[in-house]
Scaffold this active site. Structure first.
Site, PDB file in Angstrom:
ATOM      1  N   ASP A 229       0.814  -1.220   0.000  1.00  0.00           N
ATOM      2  CA  ASP A 229       0.000   0.000   0.000  1.00  0.00           C
ATOM      3  C   ASP A 229       0.850   1.274   0.000  1.00  0.00           C
ATOM      4  O   ASP A 229       0.320   2.380  -0.087  1.00  0.00           O
ATOM      5  CB  ASP A 229      -0.976   0.017   1.177  1.00  0.00           C
ATOM      6  CG  ASP A 229      -0.314  -0.147   2.536  1.00  0.00           C
ATOM      7  OD1 ASP A 229       0.784  -0.726   2.602  1.00  0.00           O
ATOM      8  OD2 ASP A 229      -0.904   0.301   3.546  1.00  0.00           O
ATOM      9  N   HIS A 230       2.185   1.098   0.055  1.00  0.00           N
ATOM     10  CA  HIS A 230       3.081   2.257   0.035  1.00  0.00           C
ATOM     11  C   HIS A 230       3.953   2.317  -1.219  1.00  0.00           C
ATOM     12  O   HIS A 230       4.615   3.329  -1.432  1.00  0.00           O
ATOM     13  CB  HIS A 230       3.978   2.242   1.269  1.00  0.00           C
ATOM     14  CG  HIS A 230       3.226   2.452   2.542  1.00  0.00           C
ATOM     15  ND1 HIS A 230       3.188   3.656   3.215  1.00  0.00           N
ATOM     16  CD2 HIS A 230       2.444   1.601   3.260  1.00  0.00           C
ATOM     17  CE1 HIS A 230       2.435   3.541   4.287  1.00  0.00           C
ATOM     18  NE2 HIS A 230       1.964   2.294   4.338  1.00  0.00           N
TER      19      HIS A 230
END
Length: 303
Positions: free
Chosen positions: A65-66
């Site tokens: 998610d990063h």
């Protein structure tokens, strides 16, 4: 002037109303991006910005998610005819991770320069940004970033005149250079006042609270910090998963004496983050819930 835009404030997975956590800062024609989750390039365009001027990308860690939006972002920059190199900063294993993602973006018209973080804290100067990377406490190696724009002191005209310096040498001294005139060497400190207060933004996600975060964020104009959970009953989940609650982030902001706190990296289960603000502001009054596209322009204090 430093333009700060929180592109997305979601954690784990993008939602129809919430992009994944990412932040872009712009200064003097250069853009610095922190994290690049899925859909970041869309969030950039939704904010009315362009991917092309991004010179520096900082990764906190390598959870999907990063970082999963990176290949698309690199291709977007390639399609906009970018040719200048970009610098990517991140924890150990950076080149391996990025090059693995580039299997689907193999040919780019610009170079990628890697800056791998191996120490608990590192300082990097790029494109006018002073970047302080500091290790935090997540379940994988993870860093936070303080981004500062320093401001030199005022030029002392009377001091320059008393030294007999011709006007054409004033500008090099103002820019921090040493000059020689009539056989004598002059240094900037001979004509410059003390450094003035600059600008500082600290970004931290994902982590448990640490003293190191407080020190790194101290006196920041904006402290962007994860608040995975707003419900106090989720405190045990935060500890187990090495994340933070709104209240823990607010305590860090209070202890670091920051000007304002922006909460981000919300759990997908978090609905209506503003409903927790009254209680959170009892810990730190200048707390604000982040939202996609939240933006501010920071300017130097007037003398």
């Amino acid at each position: 002037m430093l333009d700060v835009c929180l592109l997305g404030c979601g954690g784990m997975m993008p939602l129809p109303h919430r992009w994944l956590t990412s932040c872009i800062m712009r200064y003097n024609g250069s853009s610095l991006l922190i994290d690049c989750g899925e859909g970041t390039q869309i969030a950039i365009k939704s904010a009315g910005l362009s991917c092309n001027p991004i010179d520096t990308i900082c990764f906190t860690h390598y959870h999907a998610d990063h970082i999963s939006g990176l290949p698309g972002l690199l291709l977007d920059m390639a399609n906009s005819d970018r040719s200048e190199p970009i610098t990517i900063i991140g924890p150990r294993g950076l080149a391996r991770v990025v090059n693995s993602l580039r299997v689907i973006a193999p040919e780019l018209p610009y170079e990628i320069e890697f800056c791998e973080l191996t120490e608990p804290a590192s300082d990097i100067i790029l494109c006018g940004y002073h970047i302080h990377a500091f290790k935090v406490n997540h379940n994988v190696t993870c860093y936070g970033y303080s981004v500062s724009i320093p401001r030199a002191g005022k030029f002392n005209v009377e001091a320059a005149k008393s030294l007999g310096l011709p006007v054409q040498l004033w500008n090099p001294l103002q820019k921090g250079n040493t000059v020689t005139h009539e056989g004598r060497t002059y240094t900037p400190d001979m004509v410059m006042g003390q450094d003035r207060r600059g600008l500082k933004v600290t970004y931290c996600t994902d982590s448990r609270p640490t003293k190191g975060i407080v020190e790194a964020a101290r006196d920041s104009d904006i402290f962007i910090c994860e608040g995975m959970y707003g419900d106090p009953e989720k405190a045990s989940d935060a500890k187990k998963k090495k994340h933070m609650t709104f209240y823990e982030a607010a305590a860090l902001a209070r202890d670091a004496n920051v000007s304002q706190l922006w909460l981000t990296h919300y759990s997908p289960s978090l609905v209506g983050p503003k409903r927790y603000l009254n209680e959170v502001r009892k810990i730190f009054a200048n707390t604000y819930t982040g939202k996609d596209g939240k933006r501010v322009e920071l300017d130097f204090d007037e003398d």
